[in-house]
Write a protein that holds these residues in place. Structure first.
Motif, PDB file in Angstrom:
ATOM      1  N   VAL A 175       0.847  -1.199   0.000  1.00 44.54           N
ATOM      2  CA  VAL A 175       0.000   0.000   0.000  1.00 44.54           C
ATOM      3  C   VAL A 175       0.885   1.252   0.000  1.00 44.54           C
ATOM      4  N   ALA A 176       1.878   1.272   0.886  1.00 40.65           N
ATOM      5  CA  ALA A 176       2.769   2.436   0.978  1.00 40.65           C
ATOM      6  C   ALA A 176       3.566   2.632  -0.314  1.00 40.65           C
ATOM      7  N   LEU A 177       4.141   1.555  -0.845  1.00 37.60           N
ATOM      8  CA  LEU A 177       4.934   1.653  -2.075  1.00 37.60           C
ATOM      9  C   LEU A 177       4.097   2.149  -3.247  1.00 37.60           C
ATOM     10  N   MET A 178       2.885   1.612  -3.382  1.00 37.04           N
ATOM     11  CA  MET A 178       2.041   2.011  -4.507  1.00 37.04           C
ATOM     12  C   MET A 178       1.587   3.467  -4.362  1.00 37.04           C
ATOM     13  N   LYS A 179       1.352   3.923  -3.146  1.00 35.50           N
ATOM     14  CA  LYS A 179       0.978   5.329  -2.935  1.00 35.50           C
ATOM     15  C   LYS A 179       2.131   6.252  -3.307  1.00 35.50           C
ATOM     16  N   VAL A 180       3.347   5.882  -2.933  1.00 34.29           N
ATOM     17  CA  VAL A 180       4.518   6.672  -3.311  1.00 34.29           C
ATOM     18  C   VAL A 180       4.647   6.697  -4.831  1.00 34.29           C
ATOM     19  N   GLY A 181       4.491   5.538  -5.457  1.00 32.18           N
ATOM     20  CA  GLY A 181       4.574   5.461  -6.917  1.00 32.18           C
ATOM     21  C   GLY A 181       3.551   6.338  -7.609  1.00 32.18           C
ATOM     22  N   LEU A 182       2.334   6.337  -7.079  1.00 27.69           N
ATOM     23  CA  LEU A 182       1.278   7.166  -7.655  1.00 27.69           C
ATOM     24  C   LEU A 182       1.596   8.650  -7.482  1.00 27.69           C
ATOM     25  N   ARG A 183       2.029   9.017  -6.291  1.00 27.15           N
ATOM     26  CA  ARG A 183       2.335  10.417  -5.988  1.00 27.15           C
ATOM     27  C   ARG A 183       3.515  10.926  -6.811  1.00 27.15           C
ATOM     28  N   ARG A 184       4.558  10.136  -6.931  1.00 22.45           N
ATOM     29  CA  ARG A 184       5.771  10.566  -7.631  1.00 22.45           C
ATOM     30  C   ARG A 184       5.734  10.300  -9.131  1.00 22.45           C
ATOM     31  N   GLY A 185       4.816   9.450  -9.552  1.00 17.21           N
ATOM     32  CA  GLY A 185       4.752   9.108 -10.971  1.00 17.21           C
ATOM     33  C   GLY A 185       5.843   8.149 -11.389  1.00 17.21           C
ATOM     34  N   LYS A 186       6.446   7.460 -10.426  1.00 16.65           N
ATOM     35  CA  LYS A 186       7.467   6.462 -10.726  1.00 16.65           C
ATOM     36  C   LYS A 186       7.579   5.497  -9.554  1.00 16.65           C
ATOM     37  N   ILE A 187       8.046   4.307  -9.849  1.00 10.88           N
ATOM     38  CA  ILE A 187       8.190   3.275  -8.833  1.00 10.88           C
ATOM     39  C   ILE A 187       9.447   3.550  -8.014  1.00 10.88           C
ATOM     40  N   VAL A 188       9.297   3.547  -6.692  1.00  9.91           N
ATOM     41  CA  VAL A 188      10.423   3.730  -5.772  1.00  9.91           C
ATOM     42  C   VAL A 188      10.358   2.584  -4.763  1.00  9.91           C
ATOM     43  N   VAL A 189      11.324   1.668  -4.829  1.00  7.19           N
ATOM     44  CA  VAL A 189      11.284   0.490  -3.958  1.00  7.19           C
ATOM     45  C   VAL A 189      12.565   0.262  -3.170  1.00  7.19           C
ATOM     46  N   VAL A 190      13.672   0.836  -3.603  1.00 10.69           N
ATOM     47  CA  VAL A 190      14.953   0.600  -2.942  1.00 10.69           C
ATOM     48  C   VAL A 190      15.072   1.518  -1.726  1.00 10.69           C
ATOM     49  N   ARG A 191      15.329   0.907  -0.576  1.00  7.20           N
ATOM     50  CA  ARG A 191      15.497   1.670   0.663  1.00  7.20           C
ATOM     51  C   ARG A 191      16.779   2.501   0.574  1.00  7.20           C
ATOM     52  N   PRO A 192      16.799   3.683   1.205  1.00 11.08           N
ATOM     53  CA  PRO A 192      17.975   4.562   1.114  1.00 11.08           C
ATOM     54  C   PRO A 192      19.297   3.878   1.468  1.00 11.08           C
ATOM     55  N   GLU A 193      19.289   3.009   2.470  1.00  9.64           N
ATOM     56  CA  GLU A 193      20.539   2.349   2.877  1.00  9.64           C
ATOM     57  C   GLU A 193      21.074   1.366   1.833  1.00  9.64           C
ATOM     58  N   HIS A 194      20.257   1.001   0.852  1.00  3.68           N
ATOM     59  CA  HIS A 194      20.684   0.090  -0.209  1.00  3.68           C
ATOM     60  C   HIS A 194      20.800   0.801  -1.556  1.00  3.68           C
ATOM     61  N   ASP A 195      20.552   2.083  -1.591  1.00  5.20           N
ATOM     62  CA  ASP A 195      20.504   2.829  -2.851  1.00  5.20           C
ATOM     63  C   ASP A 195      21.896   3.332  -3.245  1.00  5.20           C
ATOM     64  N   HIS A 196      22.758   2.385  -3.581  1.00  5.17           N
ATOM     65  CA  HIS A 196      24.120   2.702  -4.004  1.00  5.17           C
ATOM     66  C   HIS A 196      24.581   1.613  -4.954  1.00  5.17           C
ATOM     67  N   GLY A 197      25.719   1.810  -5.515  1.00  2.00           N
ATOM     68  CA  GLY A 197      26.265   0.770  -6.393  1.00  2.00           C
ATOM     69  C   GLY A 197      25.665   0.819  -7.779  1.00  2.00           C
ATOM     70  N   ALA A 198      25.272  -0.342  -8.262  1.00  6.38           N
ATOM     71  CA  ALA A 198      24.804  -0.488  -9.639  1.00  6.38           C
ATOM     72  C   ALA A 198      23.662   0.466  -9.958  1.00  6.38           C
ATOM     73  N   PRO A 199      23.659   1.012 -11.175  1.00  3.23           N
ATOM     74  CA  PRO A 199      22.564   1.900 -11.579  1.00  3.23           C
ATOM     75  C   PRO A 199      21.285   1.103 -11.824  1.00  3.23           C
ATOM     76  N   SER A 200      20.243   1.798 -12.223  1.00 10.42           N
ATOM     77  CA  SER A 200      18.995   1.121 -12.564  1.00 10.42           C
ATOM     78  C   SER A 200      19.237   0.228 -13.783  1.00 10.42           C
ATOM     79  N   TYR A 201      18.285  -0.634 -14.081  1.00 13.35           N
ATOM     80  CA  TYR A 201      18.464  -1.609 -15.157  1.00 13.35           C
ATOM     81  C   TYR A 201      18.472  -0.974 -16.541  1.00 13.35           C
ATOM     82  N   ALA A 202      18.005   0.271 -16.669  1.00 12.97           N
ATOM     83  CA  ALA A 202      18.041   0.985 -17.945  1.00 12.97           C
ATOM     84  C   ALA A 202      17.943   2.488 -17.650  1.00 12.97           C
TER      85      ALA A 202
END
Length: 152
Positions: free
Chosen positions: A84-111
Motif C-alpha cells: 500500500v505504501a509503495l504504490m501510494k509513493v509510486g502514484l504520488r511521484r509518478g514512478k516506482i520507488v522500492v529501494v530503501r535509502p541504505e541500499h541505494d548505491h552501487g549499480a545503476p537502474s536496469y536501464a
C-alpha cells in the motif's frame, strides 16, 4: 455491463482506501499456487504489476515459489502494508520507488530513466544487499526475479 462484470471479478486494489486485505489473505492462505503467481492474479488483488511483485517479495524475504498456504498471516500483513505504501509513493511521484535509502548505491537502474530496483530486471547482477547473483525464471507466463540468498 461487461465492464461491471470484469470489475466485479477483481480483487481489492491496494490504492483504494476501502481495500480489505482480508479478501486476498483468504485466497492466498488456502492456495498451493506460488505467492509470486498469486500476487499477479487480478482476482486475488488488483493492480500489482511485475515490478511491485518481485520487489515486494524481495523486501519481505519471500521466495516467489513459496506456496500461498506457506505464507504466514504476519508476513502477509507486513507485505500488504508495505505494498500500500509503495504504490501510494509510486502514484504520488509518478514512478516506482522500492529501494530503501541504505541500499541505494552501487549499480545503476536496469536501464536509463528506469527505477532502481533490488531484483527486477537485474538477473545476473549482484544483489544490492548480499551480493548473490539475482535470478530470473518464467512463472505462469511472466518473468519473476529474486535473490536466492535473501529470499530463501
Amino acid at each position: 455491463g461487461q465492464v461491471d462484470d470484469v470489475i466485479a471479478r477483481l480483487g481489492p486494489d491496494p490504492l483504494r482506501a476501502d481495500a480489505d486485505p482480508a479478501w486476498p489473505w483468504a485466497r492466498i492462505s488456502k492456495s498451493r499456487r506460488p505467492i509470486g503467481a498469486l500476487l499477479m492474479d487480478q482476482t486475488v488483488m488488483a493492480g500489482v504489476g511485475n515490478v511491485y511483485r518481485s520487489e515486494l517479495l524481495f523486501r519481505h524475504h519471500i521466495d516467489p515459489y513459496r506456496p500461498g498456504q506457506k505464507i504466514s498471516e504476519a508476513e502477509f500483513a507486513a507485505a500488504w502494508t508495505d505494498l500500500v505504501a509503495l504504490m501510494k509513493v509510486g502514484l504520488r511521484r509518478g514512478k516506482i520507488v522500492v529501494v530503501r535509502p541504505e541500499h541505494d548505491h552501487g549499480a545503476p537502474s536496469y536501464a536509463p530513466g528506469r527505477p532502481r530496483t533490488y531484483v527486477y530486471r537485474r538477473a545476473g547482477d549482484p544483489c544490492r544487499v548480499c551480493g548473490e547473483t539475482v535470478r530470473t525464471a518464467v512463472l505462469e507466463g511472466r518473468n519473476v526475479f529474486w535473490c536466492p540468498n535473501c529470499q530463501s
